[in-house]
Motif scaffolding. Structure first.
Motif, PDB file in Angstrom:
ATOM      1  N   PHE A  26     -22.180  23.315   7.922  1.00 16.28           N
ATOM      2  CA  PHE A  26     -22.170  22.955   9.250  1.00 16.28           C
ATOM      3  C   PHE A  26     -21.274  23.933  10.165  1.00 16.28           C
ATOM      4  N   LEU A  27     -20.028  23.982   9.617  1.00 15.67           N
ATOM      5  CA  LEU A  27     -18.738  24.554  10.506  1.00 15.67           C
ATOM      6  C   LEU A  27     -18.857  26.203  10.226  1.00 15.67           C
ATOM      7  N   ALA A  28     -19.617  26.775   9.330  1.00 17.54           N
ATOM      8  CA  ALA A  28     -19.342  28.022   9.070  1.00 17.54           C
ATOM      9  C   ALA A  28     -19.597  29.037  10.029  1.00 17.54           C
ATOM     10  N   PRO A  29     -20.535  28.877  10.863  1.00 19.81           N
ATOM     11  CA  PRO A  29     -21.037  29.506  12.015  1.00 19.81           C
ATOM     12  C   PRO A  29     -19.830  29.506  13.187  1.00 19.81           C
ATOM     13  N   PHE A  30     -19.356  28.359  13.215  1.00 19.19           N
ATOM     14  CA  PHE A  30     -18.145  28.146  14.345  1.00 19.19           C
ATOM     15  C   PHE A  30     -16.929  28.462  14.061  1.00 19.19           C
ATOM     16  N   LEU A  31     -16.651  28.747  12.605  1.00 22.02           N
ATOM     17  CA  LEU A  31     -15.237  29.124  12.425  1.00 22.02           C
ATOM     18  C   LEU A  31     -15.021  30.734  13.025  1.00 22.02           C
ATOM     19  N   SER A  32     -15.924  31.275  13.201  1.00 17.29           N
ATOM     20  CA  SER A  32     -15.584  32.642  13.873  1.00 17.29           C
ATOM     21  C   SER A  32     -14.893  32.544  15.136  1.00 17.29           C
ATOM     22  N   ILE A  33     -14.689  31.603  15.845  1.00 19.04           N
ATOM     23  CA  ILE A  33     -13.759  31.742  16.872  1.00 19.04           C
ATOM     24  C   ILE A  33     -12.310  31.728  16.621  1.00 19.04           C
ATOM     25  N   PHE A  34     -12.033  31.495  15.457  1.00 19.58           N
ATOM     26  CA  PHE A  34     -10.564  31.550  14.960  1.00 19.58           C
ATOM     27  C   PHE A  34     -10.412  33.000  14.418  1.00 19.58           C
ATOM     28  N   SER A  35      -9.343  33.288  14.268  1.00 17.15           N
ATOM     29  CA  SER A  35      -8.831  34.568  13.949  1.00 17.15           C
ATOM     30  C   SER A  35      -9.249  35.005  12.446  1.00 17.15           C
ATOM     31  N   SER A  36      -9.025  34.167  11.463  1.00 18.15           N
ATOM     32  CA  SER A  36      -9.473  34.250  10.285  1.00 18.15           C
ATOM     33  C   SER A  36     -10.524  33.218   9.717  1.00 18.15           C
ATOM     34  N   SER A 129     -26.524  23.410  12.941  1.00 13.99           N
ATOM     35  CA  SER A 129     -25.466  24.637  13.296  1.00 13.99           C
ATOM     36  C   SER A 129     -26.384  25.826  13.628  1.00 13.99           C
ATOM     37  N   GLY A 130     -27.421  26.052  13.304  1.00 15.60           N
ATOM     38  CA  GLY A 130     -28.137  27.243  13.761  1.00 15.60           C
ATOM     39  C   GLY A 130     -28.722  26.903  14.848  1.00 15.60           C
ATOM     40  N   THR A 131     -29.251  25.611  15.239  1.00 20.58           N
ATOM     41  CA  THR A 131     -29.644  25.497  16.725  1.00 20.58           C
ATOM     42  C   THR A 131     -28.808  25.344  17.725  1.00 20.58           C
ATOM     43  N   VAL A 132     -27.353  24.821  17.387  1.00 20.83           N
ATOM     44  CA  VAL A 132     -26.406  24.844  18.219  1.00 20.83           C
ATOM     45  C   VAL A 132     -25.895  26.391  18.719  1.00 20.83           C
ATOM     46  N   VAL A 133     -25.860  27.143  17.758  1.00 23.12           N
ATOM     47  CA  VAL A 133     -25.425  28.647  17.800  1.00 23.12           C
ATOM     48  C   VAL A 133     -26.550  29.255  18.827  1.00 23.12           C
TER      49      VAL A 133
END
Length: 147
Positions: A26-36, A129-133
């Motif tokens: 679930f969190l994989a696409p949202f982790l891109s808001i962080f630097s790493s 997660s895909g829907t939220v993105v």
């Protein structure tokens, strides 16, 4: 507040490693808001792997190795040794260690997601997660943000 959420998530993963796989999906696409983001995903997989190993030692989970797992292990070893002898130095070695940790996610999914119920939860995490993105992307397009 973030610390409380982290501690609750950590306790859930340590009590039930299957939840760690669901969190990672679930969190994989949202982790891109962080630097790493890859390092954060790697930490999540390491925590889940630790929890799974503890459950495995205590006899609460099983480890089933099939023929395809040997090819993944062979790839993992090839990847590791290619990073160990690379000309890139310490930076290349760190990157290959992260790749190996992320590859452990395969073994987590194969050994923890054995029932249809857990597979449905994985699909639900991916679709959610895909829907939220997608909704965030549509909202950004409509509002003219980040164009």
């Amino acid at each position: 507040m973030l610390t409380i959420v982290f501690l609750i998530g950590l306790s859930l993963i340590l009590s039930n490693p299957e939840i760690g796989v669901i969190f990672a999906l679930f969190l994989a696409p949202f982790l891109s808001i962080f630097s790493s983001p890859a390092i954060l995903l790697g930490l999540l997989i390491l925590i889940t792997s630790f929890s799974y190993t503890v459950k495995l030692i205590r006899g609460k989970r099983i480890l089933k190795i099939e023929l395809i797992d040997f090819t993944v292990i062979l790839f993992l070893l090839t990847l590791y040794f290619s990073g160990a002898i690379t000309a890139g130095g310490h930076q290349g070695y760190r990157e290959v260690l992260l790749s190996c940790v992320l590859l452990f996610g395969y073994f987590l999914v194969v050994n923890l997601m054995r029932t249809e119920k857990w597979l449905h939860r994985c699909v639900l995490a991916l679709v959610s997660s895909g829907t939220v993105v997608a909704l965030v992307g549509i909202l950004q397009y409509v509002l003219g943000l980040f164009t």
